[in-house]
Design an enzyme around this catalytic site. Structure first.
Site, PDB file in Angstrom:
ATOM      1  N   GLY A 253       0.768  -1.254   0.000  1.00  0.00           N
ATOM      2  CA  GLY A 253       0.000   0.000   0.000  1.00  0.00           C
ATOM      3  C   GLY A 253       0.791   1.291   0.000  1.00  0.00           C
ATOM      4  O   GLY A 253       0.350   2.291  -0.562  1.00  0.00           O
TER       5      GLY A 253
ATOM      6  N   ASP B  93      -5.480   2.055  10.430  1.00  0.00           N
ATOM      7  CA  ASP B  93      -6.913   1.789  10.537  1.00  0.00           C
ATOM      8  C   ASP B  93      -7.186   1.246  11.951  1.00  0.00           C
ATOM      9  O   ASP B  93      -7.293   2.018  12.897  1.00  0.00           O
ATOM     10  CB  ASP B  93      -7.261   0.788   9.428  1.00  0.00           C
ATOM     11  CG  ASP B  93      -8.741   0.516   9.292  1.00  0.00           C
ATOM     12  OD1 ASP B  93      -9.547   1.396   9.589  1.00  0.00           O
ATOM     13  OD2 ASP B  93      -9.101  -0.607   8.862  1.00  0.00           O
TER      14      ASP B  93
ATOM     15  N   ARG C  63      -5.207   0.247  -7.069  1.00  0.00           N
ATOM     16  CA  ARG C  63      -4.012   0.916  -6.550  1.00  0.00           C
ATOM     17  C   ARG C  63      -3.517   1.994  -7.512  1.00  0.00           C
ATOM     18  O   ARG C  63      -2.859   2.948  -7.104  1.00  0.00           O
ATOM     19  CB  ARG C  63      -2.866  -0.090  -6.364  1.00  0.00           C
ATOM     20  CG  ARG C  63      -3.116  -1.133  -5.282  1.00  0.00           C
ATOM     21  CD  ARG C  63      -1.812  -1.889  -5.003  1.00  0.00           C
ATOM     22  NE  ARG C  63      -2.013  -3.151  -4.313  1.00  0.00           N
ATOM     23  CZ  ARG C  63      -2.110  -3.299  -3.000  1.00  0.00           C
ATOM     24  NH1 ARG C  63      -2.057  -2.238  -2.218  1.00  0.00           N
ATOM     25  NH2 ARG C  63      -2.280  -4.480  -2.457  1.00  0.00           N
TER      26      ARG C  63
HETATM   27  P1  IMP Z   1      -4.739  -1.900  10.347  1.00  0.00           P
HETATM   28  O1  IMP Z   1      -3.809  -3.005  10.785  1.00  0.00           O
HETATM   29  O2  IMP Z   1      -6.181  -2.250  10.597  1.00  0.00           O
HETATM   30  O3  IMP Z   1      -4.385  -0.543  10.907  1.00  0.00           O
HETATM   31  O4  IMP Z   1      -4.716  -1.842   8.804  1.00  0.00           O
HETATM   32  C1  IMP Z   1      -3.691  -1.439   8.104  1.00  0.00           C
HETATM   33  C2  IMP Z   1      -3.808  -1.891   6.676  1.00  0.00           C
HETATM   34  O5  IMP Z   1      -5.146  -2.215   6.272  1.00  0.00           O
HETATM   35  C3  IMP Z   1      -3.370  -0.780   5.790  1.00  0.00           C
HETATM   36  O6  IMP Z   1      -1.979  -0.768   5.633  1.00  0.00           O
HETATM   37  C4  IMP Z   1      -4.141  -1.063   4.522  1.00  0.00           C
HETATM   38  O7  IMP Z   1      -3.390  -1.936   3.714  1.00  0.00           O
HETATM   39  C5  IMP Z   1      -5.409  -1.744   4.975  1.00  0.00           C
HETATM   40  N1  IMP Z   1      -6.559  -0.787   5.011  1.00  0.00           N
HETATM   41  C6  IMP Z   1      -7.155  -0.243   6.079  1.00  0.00           C
HETATM   42  N2  IMP Z   1      -8.151   0.596   5.740  1.00  0.00           N
HETATM   43  C7  IMP Z   1      -8.175   0.593   4.378  1.00  0.00           C
HETATM   44  C8  IMP Z   1      -8.982   1.290   3.408  1.00  0.00           C
HETATM   45  O8  IMP Z   1      -9.887   2.096   3.683  1.00  0.00           O
HETATM   46  N3  IMP Z   1      -8.691   1.014   2.116  1.00  0.00           N
HETATM   47  C9  IMP Z   1      -7.704   0.149   1.722  1.00  0.00           C
HETATM   48  N4  IMP Z   1      -6.928  -0.499   2.601  1.00  0.00           N
HETATM   49  C10 IMP Z   1      -7.159  -0.285   3.916  1.00  0.00           C
HETATM   50 MG    MG Z   2      -0.773  -1.675   4.272  1.00  0.00          MG
END
Ligand code: IMP
Ligand code: MG
Length: 178
Positions: free
Chosen positions: A43, A102, A164
């Protein structure tokens, strides 16, 4: 692809302007040092590529592949580290570069890992922050934009590996992922 986007949240111009501000701030904060920017794949690839060209001090890059998402729009909470660093971070200043924080599960896992690798200091630069969804008490030190609780794609961010390559960040229509 365009037809699947409900709304453009961050235009190319907005992204460019904010990333140049982040690059200037990092250049100032790390003046006299040579930080390693570590992109968390996939990402953060586009963000890192643009951010590093706004940084005016010596720096290095490396990449890690970590993911907590399968092919759905929901985090499974389990973080998988798919490849490890090619350079040593011992005694170095590290900046982890993320696309979005997130739930915070990925970041918590990475920060715990880095604390054992002997880096001098570890900071986090995330393009996006979705604070409403946080499950772990972790925060990025540098944040491009705080965004509402919507699923976004583009500028490196995907849904099931697609979108992407959109040059902006857009809110994905719900019917695509529900
Ligand atoms: P976390 O571990 O829940 O904080 O998520 C982190 C990863 O989830 C990010 O690096 C993204 O790859 C993916 N992610 C979280 N929210 C989104 C979104 O709204 N769109 C796309 N990918 C997301
Ligand atoms: Mg990511």
């Amino acid at each position: 692809m365009e037809a699947d986007i409900q709304e453009i949240l961050l235009s190319e111009e907005k992204l460019k302007k904010r990333i140049s501000e982040l690059g200037a701030k990092i250049s100032e904060d790390y003046s006299g040092k040579c930080p390693i920017l570590i992109g968390i794949l996939k990402g953060s690839g586009i963000f890192l590529a643009d951010l590093m060209r706004e940084i005016t001090i010596p720096m290095e890059i490396d990449f890690l592949k970590a993911s907590s998402y399968g092919s759905t729009a929901q985090s499974c909470g389990v973080v998988d580290l798919k490849s490890d660093l090619s350079m040593t971070v011992k005694g170095r200043s590290v900046i982890l570069v993320e696309d979005i924080v997130d739930t915070g599960n990925t970041l918590k896992f990475l920060l715990e890992r880095f604390s054992t690798l002997g880096a001098n200091d570890v900071k986090v630069c995330s393009l996006l922050d979705k604070p409403e969804r946080r499950e772990q008490s972790v925060e990025a030190d540098y944040v491009g934009f705080e965004i509402p609780n919507e699923f976004v794609v583009g500028y490196g961010l995907d849904f099931a590996q697609k979108y992407r390559n959109l040059p902006y960040i857009g809110i994905l229509k719900r019917e695509i992922y529900q």
